[in-house]
Design an enzyme around this catalytic site. Structure first.
Site, PDB file in Angstrom:
ATOM      1  N   ASP A  76      85.451  98.422  18.791  1.00 47.22           N
ATOM      2  CA  ASP A  76      85.136  98.871  20.140  1.00 47.22           C
ATOM      3  C   ASP A  76      86.415  99.105  20.909  1.00 47.22           C
ATOM      4  OD1 ASP A  76      82.834  99.249  22.129  1.00 47.22           O
ATOM      5  OD2 ASP A  76      84.230  97.993  23.252  1.00 47.22           O
ATOM      6  N   TYR A 109      87.923 100.450  32.977  1.00 47.19           N
ATOM      7  CA  TYR A 109      86.805  99.559  32.677  1.00 47.19           C
ATOM      8  C   TYR A 109      87.026  98.171  33.279  1.00 47.19           C
ATOM      9  CZ  TYR A 109      84.822 102.838  29.245  1.00 47.19           C
ATOM     10  OH  TYR A 109      84.243 103.926  28.634  1.00 47.19           O
TER      11      TYR A 109
END
Length: 354
Positions: free
Chosen positions: A77, A154
């Site tokens: 990820d 993020y």
């Protein structure tokens, strides 16, 4: 390690002659494959899939068992580094990744540390080593990381964003705090990619998914500056100096010359930039990767073949092209349409290499 049986991808990144244009796909190990969905179901959840080296290896190899791809890319990820920094990564159904402890102020920046790739991120390097072993020289393995700017978006927003209001507010009001955060992330990314290379990655890619949301001056200050530092650090390491580095900024076609100045080996392009134009501008300095619109794969196989031919013609004759999508393959794509693209690249590119 066994000798590579297929080195087209690495040769193309070095702008050396190849017999046909090499091809791989961003997100080639993913939800469009039924075998991936089966392994994901076996894992129970996405994070377990990422953090279990044996399962990460399994899904990394799945597209290679199905298609004639010229490279594998580590299944992981993009947010492993922020997770290792203690931000509390979790996934909400239908909303994607979220952080329970986002970075909102100077105290939050001071609180986070630089993860040790041999400790908090050991599951990633273990997966790299296992994948290299299981590949047994079939194709090269690509390691990757998100760019400092993209990871910061993020971390500050607490998840994905359409407006980037949180991080841009910090950029305009408190740039010194954002720079402190980006320094920490940049050091972390450099260590992370170094560890992947030491574990067996034969090329690395930095995904700057959200760099294209910035103005030219802010792109240079808050995104490219930190990617360039990472490239310099990796190129200064004895064991990593010869490992090709690919930079990819989504919607970054206006900055190709500046990106090439970083010292990277290749630039990824999305479909909004012409390969012909990019080759004219920077093709004498870097290889180019891209750049088919992923939505082409929803079309008929005949249309896919035509668009592949158009993309190959855009680059034209010569060395230094790696065929790819301009971004990740969509979950709803028929795998047979991906096969049609891959096979067409190999078939139709041969005349460009004679």
């Amino acid at each position: 390690m066994p000798k590579l049986k297929n080195d087209r991808f690495l040769r193309a990144l070095r702008r050396e002659p190849v017999d046909v244009t090499p091809v791989w796909m961003m997100r080639q190990a993913g939800r469009y494959l039924p075998e991936y969905r089966a392994t994901r179901s076996k894992a129970g959840d996405f994070l377990t899939l990422c953090k279990t080296p044996e399962l990460a290896c399994e899904v990394t190899l799945q597209p290679l068992d199905r298609f004639e791809l010229d490279a594998a890319i580590l299944f992981s990820d993009i947010l492993t580094i922020p997770d290792a920094m203690g931000l509390g990564l979790y996934f909400e159904e239908g909303e994607g990744p979220r952080f329970s402890n986002p970075v909102k102020n100077a105290a939050d920046v001071d609180r986070i540390g630089i993860p040790d790739p041999g400790d908090e991120l050991r599951y990633v390097t273990d997966a790299v080593s296992l994948i290299r072993r299981e590949l047994d020289g079939r194709v090269p393995l690509i390691g990757f990381s998100g760019s400092p700017w993209t990871l910061a978006t993020y971390m500050v927003e607490g998840g994905s964003s359409k407006t980037f209001s949180g991080i841009k507010g910090m950029m305009f009001d408190q740039p010194e705090i954002l720079h402190r955060l980006l320094v920490k992330i940049g050091e972390s990314v450099a260590l992370y990619l170094q560890a992947q290379i030491e574990a067996g990655a034969q090329a690395v890619m930095i995904f700057d998914t959200w760099g294209g949301s910035l103005s030219p001056v802010h792109y240079q200050q808050f995104s490219l500056h930190y990617m360039s530092q990472i490239v310099s650090k990796l190129k200064s390491l004895p064991g990593a100096a010869d490992v090709p580095i690919i930079l990819f900024t989504k919607n970054g076609g206006q900055w190709l010359e500046l990106m090439a100045d970083s010292g990277c080996d290749a630039l990824g392009l999305d479909w909004t930039t012409s390969l012909e134009d990019a080759k004219r501008r920077v093709g004498d300095r870097v290889a180019l990767q891209g750049n088919l619109d992923p939505c082409v794969l929803y079309a008929s196989k005949d249309a896919i073949r035509r668009e592949v031919a158009t993309t190959l013609e855009s680059f034209g004759h010569g060395n230094g092209h790696v065929f790819n999508l301009g971004h990740g393959i969509h979950p709803g794509i028929d795998p047979e349409h991906a096969r049609a693209m891959i096979d067409a690249v190999h078939e139709l590119s041969r005349p460009f290499h004679t």
